[in-house]
Design a protein around this motif. Structure first.
Motif, PDB file in Angstrom:
ATOM      1  N   ILE A   1       0.816  -1.210   0.000  1.00 39.48           N
ATOM      2  CA  ILE A   1       0.000   0.000   0.000  1.00 39.48           C
ATOM      3  C   ILE A   1       0.852   1.264   0.000  1.00 39.48           C
ATOM      4  O   ILE A   1       0.509   2.264  -0.643  1.00 39.48           O
ATOM      5  N   ALA A   2       1.978   1.230   0.702  1.00 35.74           N
ATOM      6  CA  ALA A   2       2.840   2.411   0.751  1.00 35.74           C
ATOM      7  C   ALA A   2       3.391   2.738  -0.633  1.00 35.74           C
ATOM      8  O   ALA A   2       3.393   3.899  -1.069  1.00 35.74           O
TER       9      ALA A   2
ATOM     10  N   ALA B   1       4.682   2.955   5.475  1.00 41.58           N
ATOM     11  CA  ALA B   1       5.844   2.065   5.367  1.00 41.58           C
ATOM     12  C   ALA B   1       6.460   1.809   6.731  1.00 41.58           C
ATOM     13  O   ALA B   1       6.818   0.663   7.059  1.00 41.58           O
ATOM     14  N   ARG B   2       6.582   2.846   7.556  1.00 48.62           N
ATOM     15  CA  ARG B   2       7.199   2.684   8.875  1.00 48.62           C
ATOM     16  C   ARG B   2       6.271   1.951   9.837  1.00 48.62           C
ATOM     17  O   ARG B   2       6.707   1.064  10.580  1.00 48.62           O
ATOM     18  N   ARG B   3       4.991   2.300   9.837  1.00 46.01           N
ATOM     19  CA  ARG B   3       4.066   1.727  10.824  1.00 46.01           C
ATOM     20  C   ARG B   3       3.816   0.248  10.589  1.00 46.01           C
ATOM     21  O   ARG B   3       3.724  -0.542  11.541  1.00 46.01           O
ATOM     22  N   TYR B   4       3.719  -0.150   9.324  1.00 47.11           N
ATOM     23  CA  TYR B   4       3.370  -1.537   9.024  1.00 47.11           C
ATOM     24  C   TYR B   4       4.545  -2.346   8.481  1.00 47.11           C
ATOM     25  O   TYR B   4       4.347  -3.438   7.955  1.00 47.11           O
ATOM     26  N   GLY B   5       5.745  -1.823   8.633  1.00 47.70           N
ATOM     27  CA  GLY B   5       6.929  -2.566   8.214  1.00 47.70           C
ATOM     28  C   GLY B   5       6.964  -2.840   6.719  1.00 47.70           C
ATOM     29  O   GLY B   5       7.305  -3.943   6.299  1.00 47.70           O
TER      30      GLY B   5
ATOM     31  N   LYS C   1      12.416   3.017  -1.249  1.00 50.81           N
ATOM     32  CA  LYS C   1      13.503   3.957  -0.962  1.00 50.81           C
ATOM     33  C   LYS C   1      13.942   4.706  -2.212  1.00 50.81           C
ATOM     34  O   LYS C   1      14.411   5.837  -2.123  1.00 50.81           O
ATOM     35  N   ILE C   2      13.798   4.057  -3.367  1.00 51.15           N
ATOM     36  CA  ILE C   2      14.164   4.703  -4.626  1.00 51.15           C
ATOM     37  C   ILE C   2      12.974   5.457  -5.223  1.00 51.15           C
ATOM     38  O   ILE C   2      13.088   6.611  -5.658  1.00 51.15           O
ATOM     39  N   ALA C   3      11.798   4.811  -5.245  1.00 49.89           N
ATOM     40  CA  ALA C   3      10.621   5.404  -5.899  1.00 49.89           C
ATOM     41  C   ALA C   3      10.103   6.637  -5.166  1.00 49.89           C
ATOM     42  O   ALA C   3       9.643   7.591  -5.809  1.00 49.89           O
ATOM     43  N   ASP C   4      10.166   6.633  -3.839  1.00 48.35           N
ATOM     44  CA  ASP C   4       9.629   7.756  -3.070  1.00 48.35           C
ATOM     45  C   ASP C   4      10.351   9.064  -3.406  1.00 48.35           C
ATOM     46  O   ASP C   4       9.694  10.057  -3.767  1.00 48.35           O
TER      47      ASP C   4
END
Length: 201
Positions: free
Chosen positions: A25-26, A73-77, A84-87
């Motif tokens: 989802i992230a 991404a952080r909350r649900y691992g 890291k690249i796409a964001d």
């Protein structure tokens, strides 16, 4: 993600950790942000003031998704190398489209756009140049830079904002952009040095 033995237990027993899919989802939110870029650009170039407001709203919504995908991404691992690249690439596409459009509309000097996008392109190429040694994640300074860039672009898109305020915010964004670019260069050099030492051992 590789399987590693659990600390404090039988070293022969490995704990299987689920592999995080790149299509979570992230990352989907990140891709949606990328898809919003061309729509935002078209709205900005349409002459009616209503489209200008629409472009501003789309830009703000797209900018907010940057906070959303990071939190998910952080909350649900759901942190992945793809994310890291796409964001940061999605951030650069949105910011780049806005800056180029404003300069094409003669509302922002081209040299400002050139400085900011030159830094963004340089950092992107640097990330790919050292990716075999490891991924350089976005730093706190990079996030501050993005927030300042967004604030500066909003000031230019929002008709009626006084020129001194526009230049002050854009000036701060430009300075931080260049500063964080130098920080990425230092981190990339250190990453490569660590990787080379590891191979030598």
């Amino acid at each position: 993600m590789t399987n590693t033995p659990e600390t404090g237990t039988d070293p022969t027993a490995a704990v299987t950790r689920p592999k995080v899919s790149a299509w979570n989802i992230a990352n989907v939110v990140t891709v949606i942000r990328l898809a919003m870029v061309p729509f935002f650009t078209v709205c900005l170039f349409l002459p009616d003031s209503g489209w200008r407001i629409t472009a501003l709203v789309v830009f703000l919504v797209a900018s907010l998704t940057d906070l959303l995908d990071g939190e998910l991404a952080r909350r649900y691992g759901l942190v992945t190398d793809f994310g890291k690249i796409a964001d940061p690439l999605a951030d650069k596409a949105l910011i780049g489209a806005a800056l180029i459009s404003l300069s094409a509309l003669d509302e922002l000097p081209w040299w400002v756009t050139a400085v900011i996008l030159g830094r963004e392109l340089g950092v992107t190429l640097l990330r790919f140049a050292v990716i075999r040694h490891g991924v350089i994640p976005a730093s706190y300074g990079g996030k501050v830079k993005t927030v300042l860039q967004i604030a500066a672009i909003v000031c230019y898109m929002w008709l009626g904002v006084p020129e001194p305020i526009r230049w002050t915010v854009m000036g701060a964004a430009t300075i931080v952009t260049v500063g964080t670019g130098l920080d990425y260069v230092i981190r990339a050099v250190r990453l490569r040095q660590v990787a080379n030492r590891a191979r030598a051992q």
